[in-house]
Design an enzyme around this catalytic site. Sequence first.
Site, PDB file in Angstrom:
ATOM      1  N   TYR A 181       0.845  -1.280  -0.068  1.00  0.00           N
ATOM      2  CA  TYR A 181       0.008   0.038  -0.167  1.00  0.00           C
ATOM      3  C   TYR A 181       0.788   1.311  -0.047  1.00  0.00           C
ATOM      4  O   TYR A 181       0.599   2.063  -0.753  1.00  0.00           O
ATOM      5  CB  TYR A 181      -0.943  -0.143   1.483  1.00  0.00           C
ATOM      6  CG  TYR A 181      -1.955   0.953   1.365  1.00  0.00           C
ATOM      7  CD1 TYR A 181      -3.054   0.985   0.345  1.00  0.00           C
ATOM      8  CD2 TYR A 181      -1.950   2.047   2.086  1.00  0.00           C
ATOM      9  CE1 TYR A 181      -3.896   1.973   0.492  1.00  0.00           C
ATOM     10  CE2 TYR A 181      -2.806   2.912   2.326  1.00  0.00           C
ATOM     11  CZ  TYR A 181      -3.776   3.060   1.434  1.00  0.00           C
ATOM     12  OH  TYR A 181      -4.818   4.156   1.445  1.00  0.00           O
ATOM     13  N   VAL A 223      -9.039   1.339  13.186  1.00  0.00           N
ATOM     14  CA  VAL A 223      -9.177   1.684  14.893  1.00  0.00           C
ATOM     15  C   VAL A 223     -10.411   2.181  15.485  1.00  0.00           C
ATOM     16  O   VAL A 223     -11.137   1.619  16.505  1.00  0.00           O
ATOM     17  CB  VAL A 223      -7.951   2.473  15.651  1.00  0.00           C
ATOM     18  CG1 VAL A 223      -8.091   3.855  15.133  1.00  0.00           C
ATOM     19  CG2 VAL A 223      -7.773   2.211  16.935  1.00  0.00           C
ATOM     20  N   GLY A 243       0.344   1.879  22.620  1.00  0.00           N
ATOM     21  CA  GLY A 243      -0.697   2.707  22.510  1.00  0.00           C
ATOM     22  C   GLY A 243      -0.217   4.271  22.534  1.00  0.00           C
ATOM     23  O   GLY A 243      -0.967   5.104  22.584  1.00  0.00           O
ATOM     24  N   THR A 246       0.889   7.527  17.320  1.00  0.00           N
ATOM     25  CA  THR A 246      -0.022   8.934  17.160  1.00  0.00           C
ATOM     26  C   THR A 246      -0.785   8.829  15.731  1.00  0.00           C
ATOM     27  O   THR A 246      -0.246   8.059  14.726  1.00  0.00           O
ATOM     28  CB  THR A 246       0.668  10.289  17.126  1.00  0.00           C
ATOM     29  OG1 THR A 246       1.751   9.913  16.249  1.00  0.00           O
ATOM     30  CG2 THR A 246       1.048  10.143  18.835  1.00  0.00           C
TER      31      THR A 246
HETATM   32  O1  LIG Z   1      -8.230  -2.480  17.256  1.00  0.00           O
HETATM   33  C1  LIG Z   1      -7.410  -1.631  16.751  1.00  0.00           C
HETATM   34  C2  LIG Z   1      -7.052  -1.118  15.521  1.00  0.00           C
HETATM   35  C3  LIG Z   1      -5.692  -0.370  15.461  1.00  0.00           C
HETATM   36  N1  LIG Z   1      -5.088  -0.082  16.281  1.00  0.00           N
HETATM   37  C4  LIG Z   1      -3.904   1.054  16.322  1.00  0.00           C
HETATM   38  O2  LIG Z   1      -4.523   2.165  15.787  1.00  0.00           O
HETATM   39  C5  LIG Z   1      -3.646   2.663  15.002  1.00  0.00           C
HETATM   40  C6  LIG Z   1      -4.528   3.242  13.619  1.00  0.00           C
HETATM   41  O3  LIG Z   1      -4.676   2.056  12.903  1.00  0.00           O
HETATM   42  P1  LIG Z   1      -5.730   1.550  11.855  1.00  0.00           P
HETATM   43  O4  LIG Z   1      -5.820   0.504  11.514  1.00  0.00           O
HETATM   44  O5  LIG Z   1      -6.955   2.546  12.303  1.00  0.00           O
HETATM   45  O6  LIG Z   1      -4.965   2.356  10.454  1.00  0.00           O
HETATM   46  P2  LIG Z   1      -3.763   3.435  10.156  1.00  0.00           P
HETATM   47  O7  LIG Z   1      -3.793   4.613  10.892  1.00  0.00           O
HETATM   48  O8  LIG Z   1      -2.598   2.669  10.268  1.00  0.00           O
HETATM   49  O9  LIG Z   1      -4.207   3.626   8.454  1.00  0.00           O
HETATM   50  C7  LIG Z   1      -5.220   4.215   8.265  1.00  0.00           C
HETATM   51  O10 LIG Z   1      -5.130   5.611   8.314  1.00  0.00           O
HETATM   52  C8  LIG Z   1      -4.408   6.085   7.573  1.00  0.00           C
HETATM   53  C9  LIG Z   1      -4.983   5.703   6.076  1.00  0.00           C
HETATM   54  O11 LIG Z   1      -4.145   6.574   5.063  1.00  0.00           O
HETATM   55  C10 LIG Z   1      -4.988   4.347   5.586  1.00  0.00           C
HETATM   56  O12 LIG Z   1      -5.080   4.119   4.467  1.00  0.00           O
HETATM   57  C11 LIG Z   1      -5.612   3.866   6.785  1.00  0.00           C
HETATM   58  O13 LIG Z   1      -5.485   2.573   6.631  1.00  0.00           O
HETATM   59  C12 LIG Z   1      -2.671   1.967  14.697  1.00  0.00           C
HETATM   60  O14 LIG Z   1      -1.539   2.443  15.462  1.00  0.00           O
HETATM   61  C13 LIG Z   1      -2.948   0.650  15.205  1.00  0.00           C
HETATM   62  O15 LIG Z   1      -2.171  -0.201  15.508  1.00  0.00           O
HETATM   63  C14 LIG Z   1      -5.347  -0.536  17.683  1.00  0.00           C
HETATM   64  O16 LIG Z   1      -4.933  -0.191  18.635  1.00  0.00           O
HETATM   65  N2  LIG Z   1      -6.422  -1.269  18.063  1.00  0.00           N
END
Ligand SMILES: O=c1ccn([C@@H]2O[C@H](COP(=O)(O)OP(=O)(O)O[C@H]3OC[C@@H](O)[C@H](O)[C@H]3O)[C@@H](O)[C@H]2O)c(=O)[nH]1
Length: 287
Positions: A181, A223, A243, A246
């Site tokens: 990606y 998330v 956690g 950011t």
């Molecule tokens: O259940 C969860 C899901 C995610 N997370 C954490 O929360 C953070 C956000 O994770 P997400 O899965 O929501 O997605 P990301 O922020 O990594 O990417 C997302 O946002 C930016 C966009 O450009 C991407 O296309 C999209 O997938 C990460 O650090 C992840 O490890 C949790 O702590 N618990």
Amino acid sequence: MKYEVVHCPSVLIIIATLFFHLLLLQPSLSVGFKIKKPKRILVTGGAGFVGSHLVDRLIQRGDSVIVVDNFFTGRKENVMHHLGNPKFELIRHDIVEPILLEVDQIYHLACPASPVHYKFNPVKTIKTNVVGTLNMLGLAKRVGARFLLTSTSEVYGDPLQHPQAETYWGNVNPIGVRSCYDEGKRTAETLTMDYHRSAGIEVRIARIFNTHGPRMCIDDGRVVSNFVAQALRKEPLTVYGDGKQTRSFQYVSDLVFIFHIIYKMENLMECWKTTLPYTNIFHFVSY
Ligand SMILES: O=c1ccn([C@@H]2O[C@H](COP(=O)(O)OP(=O)(O)O[C@H]3OC[C@@H](O)[C@H](O)[C@H]3O)[C@@H](O)[C@H]2O)c(=O)[nH]1
């Protein structure tokens, strides 16, 4: 030589017609009102979470919209309310294959965006970003359409700079599980700028951050939807890692509004972030 006498009403009609043509050619001359030609707009991935909100806005504005979607993560229900509207067309098509359409503008959104979805078939993800974007840029060149690429905050990878300026080039692992990606979108950005420089296509690049809102799938895997689903089931919220990582969160209607601004902007800056202040995941849980 014989002159024909032109009657007064005919003169008025000719003057009115000339004035009307002048307004069409020079909309800036019109005082108090503008004649706006409705546009034909292609939205790739228009049946998806973000795409469908963009389609709503464009249709509301009075434009004609063609949605091209392969329904991998997009859903017909997201655009169902437009079916039957003569200004709306829905085409099931995978942009990895070329498609010929007559359009004035292109918003290119087609690609799974949740880590769960884009990692499901990583080769397909990178193919969508590279071959798919190439096909859409080829179309933009052929029809002379302005092209907006939806990129991602993931082009910054595991950034060493916080918050990231658009000028920051990122810190991306080219062989990691997210690279299909991250690198796919980076290549899509490269192709977009190369088409601009070599073929003169007008382009805009929007780097989207973590977005939430209605029509997000409950199993999206990001998330916000995970936490909402867990809270509704009265389950503990699963925080990955410590956690302290950011993220910058934004609501989908704000994002669509920003697309509109970026698309309309006349001074080409290479790319725009669509972001708000950052918060860490622990802080986010405490809301
Ligand atoms: O259940 C969860 C899901 C995610 N997370 C954490 O929360 C953070 C956000 O994770 P997400 O899965 O929501 O997605 P990301 O922020 O990594 O990417 C997302 O946002 C930016 C966009 O450009 C991407 O296309 C999209 O997938 C990460 O650090 C992840 O490890 C949790 O702590 N618990």
